[in-house]
Design an enzyme around this catalytic site. Structure first.
Site, PDB file in Angstrom:
ATOM      1  N   CYS A  75      45.551  73.359 -18.646  1.00  0.00           N
ATOM      2  CA  CYS A  75      45.633  73.507 -17.195  1.00  0.00           C
ATOM      3  C   CYS A  75      45.091  72.226 -16.568  1.00  0.00           C
ATOM      4  O   CYS A  75      43.902  71.901 -16.722  1.00  0.00           O
ATOM      5  CB  CYS A  75      44.794  74.702 -16.760  1.00  0.00           C
ATOM      6  SG  CYS A  75      44.771  74.879 -14.974  1.00  0.00           S
ATOM      7  N   HIS A 166      57.371  72.942 -19.504  1.00  0.00           N
ATOM      8  CA  HIS A 166      57.802  72.762 -18.120  1.00  0.00           C
ATOM      9  C   HIS A 166      59.304  72.518 -18.067  1.00  0.00           C
ATOM     10  O   HIS A 166      59.843  71.762 -18.873  1.00  0.00           O
ATOM     11  CB  HIS A 166      57.081  71.573 -17.474  1.00  0.00           C
ATOM     12  CG  HIS A 166      55.618  71.801 -17.354  1.00  0.00           C
ATOM     13  ND1 HIS A 166      55.043  72.373 -16.242  1.00  0.00           N
ATOM     14  CD2 HIS A 166      54.612  71.570 -18.234  1.00  0.00           C
ATOM     15  CE1 HIS A 166      53.738  72.474 -16.433  1.00  0.00           C
ATOM     16  NE2 HIS A 166      53.442  71.991 -17.638  1.00  0.00           N
ATOM     17  N   GLU A 215      54.703  79.030 -11.531  1.00  0.00           N
ATOM     18  CA  GLU A 215      53.995  78.929 -12.808  1.00  0.00           C
ATOM     19  C   GLU A 215      54.226  80.125 -13.724  1.00  0.00           C
ATOM     20  O   GLU A 215      54.215  81.273 -13.262  1.00  0.00           O
ATOM     21  CB  GLU A 215      52.487  78.798 -12.557  1.00  0.00           C
ATOM     22  CG  GLU A 215      52.087  77.424 -12.115  1.00  0.00           C
ATOM     23  CD  GLU A 215      50.596  77.178 -12.286  1.00  0.00           C
ATOM     24  OE1 GLU A 215      50.003  77.674 -13.251  1.00  0.00           O
ATOM     25  OE2 GLU A 215      50.047  76.501 -11.407  1.00  0.00           O
ATOM     26  N   GLY A 227      52.190  70.397 -14.431  1.00  0.00           N
ATOM     27  CA  GLY A 227      53.531  70.361 -13.854  1.00  0.00           C
ATOM     28  C   GLY A 227      53.807  69.034 -13.166  1.00  0.00           C
ATOM     29  O   GLY A 227      54.917  68.494 -13.244  1.00  0.00           O
TER      30      GLY A 227
HETATM   31  N1  LIG Z   1      48.009  75.422 -12.982  1.00  0.00           N
HETATM   32  C1  LIG Z   1      47.871  74.789 -14.226  1.00  0.00           C
HETATM   33  C2  LIG Z   1      48.694  75.317 -15.371  1.00  0.00           C
HETATM   34  C3  LIG Z   1      48.211  76.695 -15.818  1.00  0.00           C
HETATM   35  C4  LIG Z   1      48.959  77.213 -17.021  1.00  0.00           C
HETATM   36  C5  LIG Z   1      50.393  77.562 -16.765  1.00  0.00           C
HETATM   37  N2  LIG Z   1      50.560  78.626 -15.832  1.00  0.00           N
HETATM   38  C6  LIG Z   1      51.069  77.938 -18.105  1.00  0.00           C
HETATM   39  O1  LIG Z   1      51.209  79.132 -18.426  1.00  0.00           O
HETATM   40  O2  LIG Z   1      51.428  77.018 -18.845  1.00  0.00           O
HETATM   41  C7  LIG Z   1      47.844  73.288 -14.125  1.00  0.00           C
HETATM   42  O3  LIG Z   1      47.267  72.793 -13.140  1.00  0.00           O
HETATM   43  O4  LIG Z   1      48.290  72.587 -15.045  1.00  0.00           O
END
Ligand SMILES: N[C@@H](CCC[C@H](N)C(=O)O)C(=O)O
Length: 281
Positions: A75, A166, A215, A227
């Site tokens: 994250c 992603h 997400e 992301g």
């Molecule tokens: N908000 C985060 C990413 C959190 C994990 C994502 N939802 C996943 O499941 O891969 C960031 O700032 O990178």
């Protein structure tokens, strides 16, 4: 149960400090806690739960759980908040700071003024472009400009992993996008065996892009650090931007560089919101 709430560009996290308690004792059900604590009405409210743990290979270990209880590898916004927290707690041993994550041990540089952390730069490592490692059922390598069909419409995407998957889609105009339906449909699309985060990107200039993110495991958020990194890598692979890009997100800006050393560097803030005690046991 005591907690701290932090946010990175409005991507908000509940922090549980378990640095001096072994993770191995198995007494806490973090996925269940994440679902309860992150609930915006019945809990504290957050996009995720972050657990601060000791590490044998780094200054500290970060585990992150999405609001649906799933555990992603990394994250980006969370790790900047994490760095600020462990600095303020005096838990750092090394310079640069080292944090163990599900995506490996990452190096972080803190920008400090008068004892206060003003911002954090994270060496996010090398982007993963191999389809089987992202994972995506993709054609070619890297997976650039592949077609995906959702809700009767075709989109072209580029797949990038920053430890977590992603799916990056370039759009002319957000207003023409049915974000709340297309986002979750791509998140759970069969092309992505471990699901995916979904980034919609408008290119403003070779140095600036605007991003809207859906997400995996959390839905729409105000920002996603991994992301933003994946989107800049995708933009460069599609010859749309230069290697240093400001990413405008609903919650604020991140500076992302895909260096000539093939590593991605993310710079941005991590802030406190409040601390408290959860009584909803
Ligand atoms: N908000 C985060 C990413 C959190 C994990 C994502 N939802 C996943 O499941 O891969 C960031 O700032 O990178």
């Amino acid at each position: 149960m005591e907690f701290i709430k932090m946010q990175g560009l409005g991507n908000d996290f509940i922090f549980l400090d378990r640095f001096s308690v072994s993770d191995e004792d198995g007494t806490e059900d973090y996925p269940e806690l994440a679902r309860k604590l992150c609930h915006r009405q019945f809990g504290i409210g957050g996009d995720g739960l972050i657990v601060v743990l000791p590490s044998k290979v780094a200054d500290a270990r970060m585990r992150i759980f999405n609001s649906d209880g799933s555990e992603p590898e990394m994250c980006g916004n969370g790790i900047r908040c994490f760095a600020r927290y462990i600095y303020d707690q005096g838990l750092i041993i090394s310079d640069p700071m080292l944090v163990e994550t599900g995506a490996g041990v990452l190096k972080l540089k803190l920008f400090i003024k008068e004892g206060q952390v003003q911002g954090v730069q994270v060496d996010m490592g090398e982007p993963i472009l191999r389809a089987d490692l992202i994972p995506v059922l993709g054609e070619g390598e890297p997976v650039v400009g592949q077609s995906i069909e959702v809700l009767g419409q075709k989109y072209l995407f580029t797949a990038v992993s920053m430890g977590n998957p992603h799916c990056v889609i370039f759009v002319e105009d957000f207003s023409a996008l049915d974000f709340d339906r297309v986002g979750p449909a791509i998140e759970k699309h069969s092309l992505f065996p471990r699901k995916t985060n979904v980034e919609f990107i408008q290119i403003n200039s070779p140095q600036e892009i605007t991003m809207k993110v859906w997400e995996r495991g959390a839905g729409p958020t105000l920002a996603c650090g991994t992301g933003a990194c994946a989107s800049v890598v995708a933009a460069i692979l599609n010859n749309k931007t230069e290697r240093i890009v400001t990413v405008h997100l609903p919650g604020g800006d991140l500076l992302i560089e895909w260096g000539l050393d093939n590593r991605v560097y993310m710079t941005g803030p991590g802030n406190y919101v409040f601390k408290g005690e959860w009584l909803g046991l």
